[in-house]
Design an enzyme around this catalytic site. Structure first.
Site, PDB file in Angstrom:
ATOM      1  N   PHE A  16     -47.443-112.836  25.379  1.00  0.00           N
ATOM      2  CA  PHE A  16     -46.783-114.238  25.958  1.00  0.00           C
ATOM      3  C   PHE A  16     -47.935-115.436  25.658  1.00  0.00           C
ATOM      4  O   PHE A  16     -49.479-115.463  25.663  1.00  0.00           O
ATOM      5  CB  PHE A  16     -46.304-113.985  27.268  1.00  0.00           C
ATOM      6  CG  PHE A  16     -46.252-115.286  27.589  1.00  0.00           C
ATOM      7  CD1 PHE A  16     -44.406-115.122  27.738  1.00  0.00           C
ATOM      8  CD2 PHE A  16     -46.718-115.831  29.149  1.00  0.00           C
ATOM      9  CE1 PHE A  16     -43.843-116.108  28.570  1.00  0.00           C
ATOM     10  CE2 PHE A  16     -45.811-116.992  29.888  1.00  0.00           C
ATOM     11  CZ  PHE A  16     -44.736-117.137  29.133  1.00  0.00           C
ATOM     12  N   SER A  47     -49.783-107.290  25.659  1.00  0.00           N
ATOM     13  CA  SER A  47     -49.364-107.860  26.331  1.00  0.00           C
ATOM     14  C   SER A  47     -48.181-107.722  27.233  1.00  0.00           C
ATOM     15  O   SER A  47     -47.384-106.365  26.727  1.00  0.00           O
ATOM     16  CB  SER A  47     -49.970-109.484  26.473  1.00  0.00           C
ATOM     17  OG  SER A  47     -49.378-109.956  28.486  1.00  0.00           O
ATOM     18  N   ASP A  74     -58.235-106.471  34.245  1.00  0.00           N
ATOM     19  CA  ASP A  74     -56.995-106.152  33.681  1.00  0.00           C
ATOM     20  C   ASP A  74     -56.705-107.351  35.330  1.00  0.00           C
ATOM     21  O   ASP A  74     -55.817-106.057  36.518  1.00  0.00           O
ATOM     22  CB  ASP A  74     -56.371-105.649  33.054  1.00  0.00           C
ATOM     23  CG  ASP A  74     -54.867-106.438  32.319  1.00  0.00           C
ATOM     24  OD1 ASP A  74     -54.651-107.699  33.111  1.00  0.00           O
ATOM     25  OD2 ASP A  74     -54.375-106.426  31.245  1.00  0.00           O
ATOM     26  N   HIS A 131     -57.800-108.331  30.459  1.00  0.00           N
ATOM     27  CA  HIS A 131     -56.101-108.786  29.811  1.00  0.00           C
ATOM     28  C   HIS A 131     -56.349-109.074  28.187  1.00  0.00           C
ATOM     29  O   HIS A 131     -55.470-108.213  27.599  1.00  0.00           O
ATOM     30  CB  HIS A 131     -55.209-109.728  30.659  1.00  0.00           C
ATOM     31  CG  HIS A 131     -53.560-109.280  29.974  1.00  0.00           C
ATOM     32  ND1 HIS A 131     -53.233-108.720  29.540  1.00  0.00           N
ATOM     33  CD2 HIS A 131     -53.237-110.547  29.728  1.00  0.00           C
ATOM     34  CE1 HIS A 131     -52.003-108.505  29.632  1.00  0.00           C
ATOM     35  NE2 HIS A 131     -51.986-109.799  29.410  1.00  0.00           N
TER      36      HIS A 131
END
Length: 316
Positions: A117, A185, A231, A263
């Site tokens: 993202f 992700s 994360d 993350h």
């Protein structure tokens, strides 16, 4: 380059003595014929052994692996790359294809990798030459927009695979029957979506994946789920772990939780991610059982591994 076991030799059969306990002229002649036949058989076996090994697994690429070779920043293949403009494709945002320059070993398996993202191809670019140098064609892509959700990214991964195998300048280097997907992700969530839609895929690797769908019992693709213990964007308790646990029990699957990672750890060169991604892709895209040693027995917790679960031995 395939690795072949050395051929053995067949020892000559002993001659039989005459009833008097001495060797007759006839038995010596027979002995010579038998020994010659045995030697000829040994030569034939020596000549056939490489072909027999090749028939067992024609997809092995590169030398026999070691810990050092799969942890190295580059593998045994020299690589080249070619850019693909977003204006030249439909269904995804273009990207970069990394591939072994040699054609001596025939075609290679291939993998397409999606960013996450708000991210661009550059965030996962390090995986391109690293995986390609181990004997894969690797397509790191941009998505249509940086805000695309996992289901869209899954469709874009498949569109990129179709472009790679059907229209790209390196399509003749790719074995269209041996393909995989990876992503970070939301791109990781997209890799699960792609594997759900196209069950013929040989491997899927979501890296700190994010998806609102937490259960994947319909997957038939061997899947390595990679999470990170630190994360906070896609915590393993609500993403990677449920993803893994929901995969069919009969499926070849594994869960790797990185220690001291976030993350965004997959966005920079990481030896642990590379090592197990290479091993997973080799094992299931190439069916190269030489890499089974790095996956089974299950890796133990270490300075870089918080946890590893998986199905061993693998069945595919």
């Amino acid at each position: 380059m395939q690795q072949h076991l050395p051929s053995g030799t067949i020892p000559p059969h002993p001659s039989r003595p005459s009833r008097s306990g001495t060797f007759t002229g006839r038995s010596r002649t027979l002995t010579g014929l038998v020994a010659a036949a045995a030697a000829t058989a040994g030569l034939l076996l020596t000549g056939l052994a490489p072909g027999a090994q090749a028939a067992d697994n024609p997809y092995e690429r590169g030398p026999a692996p070691t810990n050092a070779s799969i942890e190295a920043s580059r593998g045994s293949y020299s690589t080249s790359q070619t850019s693909v403009s977003s204006l030249a494709v439909t269904g995804f945002g273009g990207g970069t294809i990394h591939y072994p320059t040699s054609t001596a070993d025939g075609t290679f398996g291939a993998v397409v990798i999606s960013p996450g993202f708000t991210a661009y191809e550059s965030s996962i670019a390090w995986l391109g030459p690293r995986l390609a140098s181990q004997g894969f064609v690797v397509f790191t892509i941009d998505t249509n927009t940086t805000l695309d959700q996992p289901d869209s990214r899954g469709r874009q991964l498949l569109a990129a695979l179709d472009y790679l195998t059907q229209r790209s300048s390196v399509r003749t280097r790719v074995d269209a029957g041996r393909l995989g997907v990876m992503g970070h992700s939301m791109g990781g969530g997209g890799s699960l979506e792609a594997a759900k839609s196209r069950t013929s895929l040989k491997a899927a690797i979501p890296l700190t994946g994010w998806n609102t769908d937490k259960t994947w019992p319909e997957l038939r693709t061997p899947t390595l789920v990679v999470g990170a213990d630190g994360d906070t964007v896609a915590p393993v308790a609500t993403h990677s772990e449920p993803f893994y646990e929901s995969l069919p029990g009969s499926l070849d699957k594994a869960y790797l939780e990185l220690r001291g990672a976030s993350h965004f750890t997959p966005n920079t060169s990481d030896t642990t991610i590379a090592k197990y991604s290479i091993s997973w892709l080799k094992r299931f895209i190439d069916n190269d059982t030489r890499y089974e040693q790095f996956l089974c027995p299950l890796p133990r917790p270490s300075l870089t591994i918080a946890e590893y679960r998986g199905t061993c031995p693998h069945t595919a």
